[in-house]
Write an enzyme that holds these catalytic residues in place. Structure first.
Site, PDB file in Angstrom:
ATOM      1  N   HIS A  80       0.849  -1.194   0.000  1.00  0.00           N
ATOM      2  CA  HIS A  80       0.000   0.000   0.000  1.00  0.00           C
ATOM      3  C   HIS A  80       0.887   1.247   0.000  1.00  0.00           C
ATOM      4  O   HIS A  80       2.047   1.201   0.437  1.00  0.00           O
ATOM      5  CB  HIS A  80      -0.899   0.009   1.231  1.00  0.00           C
ATOM      6  CG  HIS A  80      -1.982  -1.018   1.188  1.00  0.00           C
ATOM      7  ND1 HIS A  80      -3.120  -0.913   1.953  1.00  0.00           N
ATOM      8  CD2 HIS A  80      -2.120  -2.165   0.467  1.00  0.00           C
ATOM      9  CE1 HIS A  80      -3.911  -1.949   1.726  1.00  0.00           C
ATOM     10  NE2 HIS A  80      -3.320  -2.733   0.827  1.00  0.00           N
ATOM     11  N   GLU A 135       0.971   3.924   1.844  1.00  0.00           N
ATOM     12  CA  GLU A 135       1.488   4.364   3.136  1.00  0.00           C
ATOM     13  C   GLU A 135       2.674   3.507   3.586  1.00  0.00           C
ATOM     14  O   GLU A 135       3.687   4.031   4.049  1.00  0.00           O
ATOM     15  CB  GLU A 135       0.387   4.305   4.208  1.00  0.00           C
ATOM     16  CG  GLU A 135      -0.805   5.195   3.920  1.00  0.00           C
ATOM     17  CD  GLU A 135      -1.912   4.514   3.134  1.00  0.00           C
ATOM     18  OE1 GLU A 135      -3.078   4.910   3.298  1.00  0.00           O
ATOM     19  OE2 GLU A 135      -1.637   3.594   2.336  1.00  0.00           O
ATOM     20  N   CYS A 139      -6.242   2.382   5.473  1.00  0.00           N
ATOM     21  CA  CYS A 139      -6.863   1.135   5.903  1.00  0.00           C
ATOM     22  C   CYS A 139      -6.284   0.775   7.280  1.00  0.00           C
ATOM     23  O   CYS A 139      -5.314   1.394   7.730  1.00  0.00           O
ATOM     24  CB  CYS A 139      -6.588   0.025   4.883  1.00  0.00           C
ATOM     25  SG  CYS A 139      -4.889  -0.608   4.920  1.00  0.00           S
ATOM     26  N   CYS A 176      -2.459   0.079   7.269  1.00  0.00           N
ATOM     27  CA  CYS A 176      -1.651   1.286   7.095  1.00  0.00           C
ATOM     28  C   CYS A 176      -1.723   2.179   8.333  1.00  0.00           C
ATOM     29  O   CYS A 176      -0.717   2.761   8.738  1.00  0.00           O
ATOM     30  CB  CYS A 176      -2.095   2.044   5.848  1.00  0.00           C
ATOM     31  SG  CYS A 176      -1.717   1.123   4.342  1.00  0.00           S
TER      32      CYS A 176
END
Length: 188
Positions: free
Chosen positions: A53, A55, A115, A118
């Site tokens: 992801h 992040e 999410c 993250c």
């Protein structure tokens, strides 16, 4: 540079991720002292790694930039890295008086709300502030439903969507004891 410019760069990275077919519309930048320290974008489709992801990718890049001695930071150089100690904030429930600095003093700008994975990475990295553009509702509307995870975490273990149970705690206790009795452990 300010909020708008930092967020604009995160959005540019998110759009590039989509256009290149690397992953979803997620980009992030980590800033410190008014400058971009690291950039990242979703690369799940590029790598097949569900943890790729924006992040997480950005946190990894920021840590690499701040730790020239990595991947094996010697004890002599821990105080020159993200592992340097900082005092626990006043009023913190943390039982440890000091921990590794990590990304304290940094902010992260993200195209969408983080999410749970993250957000956990952001907490562990000790980033001071999080700024995002699209919320969980907007993210759900384009097919990325993170809200259910936040909801699932609030349920007792036996009611969660994934089977989760504790087994053989005496086995794991050995590793915990090794950490607890290590005289030179470095809390992070």
């Amino acid at each position: 540079m300010g909020h708008k410019e930092f967020l604009s760069e995160a959005i540019r990275l998110a759009t590039e991720s989509v256009e290149e077919g690397w992953g979803g519309p997620f980009g992030a930048v980590i800033t410190r002292d008014g400058e971009i320290l690291a950039r990242g974008q979703n690369r799940v489709l590029l790598t097949g790694d569900p943890t790729a992801h924006a992040e997480v990718e950005t946190i990894r890049k920021a840590v690499q930039r701040l730790n020239p001695e990595a991947p094996s930071i010697s004890e002599d150089h821990q105080n020159e890295s993200t592992l340097a100690y900082v005092q626990r904030p006043a009023g913190s429930p943390d039982p440890v008086p000091e921990r590794a600095r990590m990304l304290k003093g940094c902010s992260i700008y993200i195209s969408g709300a983080p999410c749970p994975m993250c957000m956990s990475a952001i907490y562990w990295s000790r980033i001071d502030s999080v700024y995002f553009s699209c919320d969980l509702k907007a993210t759900r509307e384009i097919g990325f439903d993170d809200a259910f995870q936040y909801e699932d975490f609030m349920k007792p273990l036996d009611e969660r969507r994934i089977q989760i149970e504790q087994i053989h705690p005496e086995m794991g206790a050995k590793a915990y004891e090794a950490w607890s009795t290590k005289p030179d452990r470095h809390p992070y």
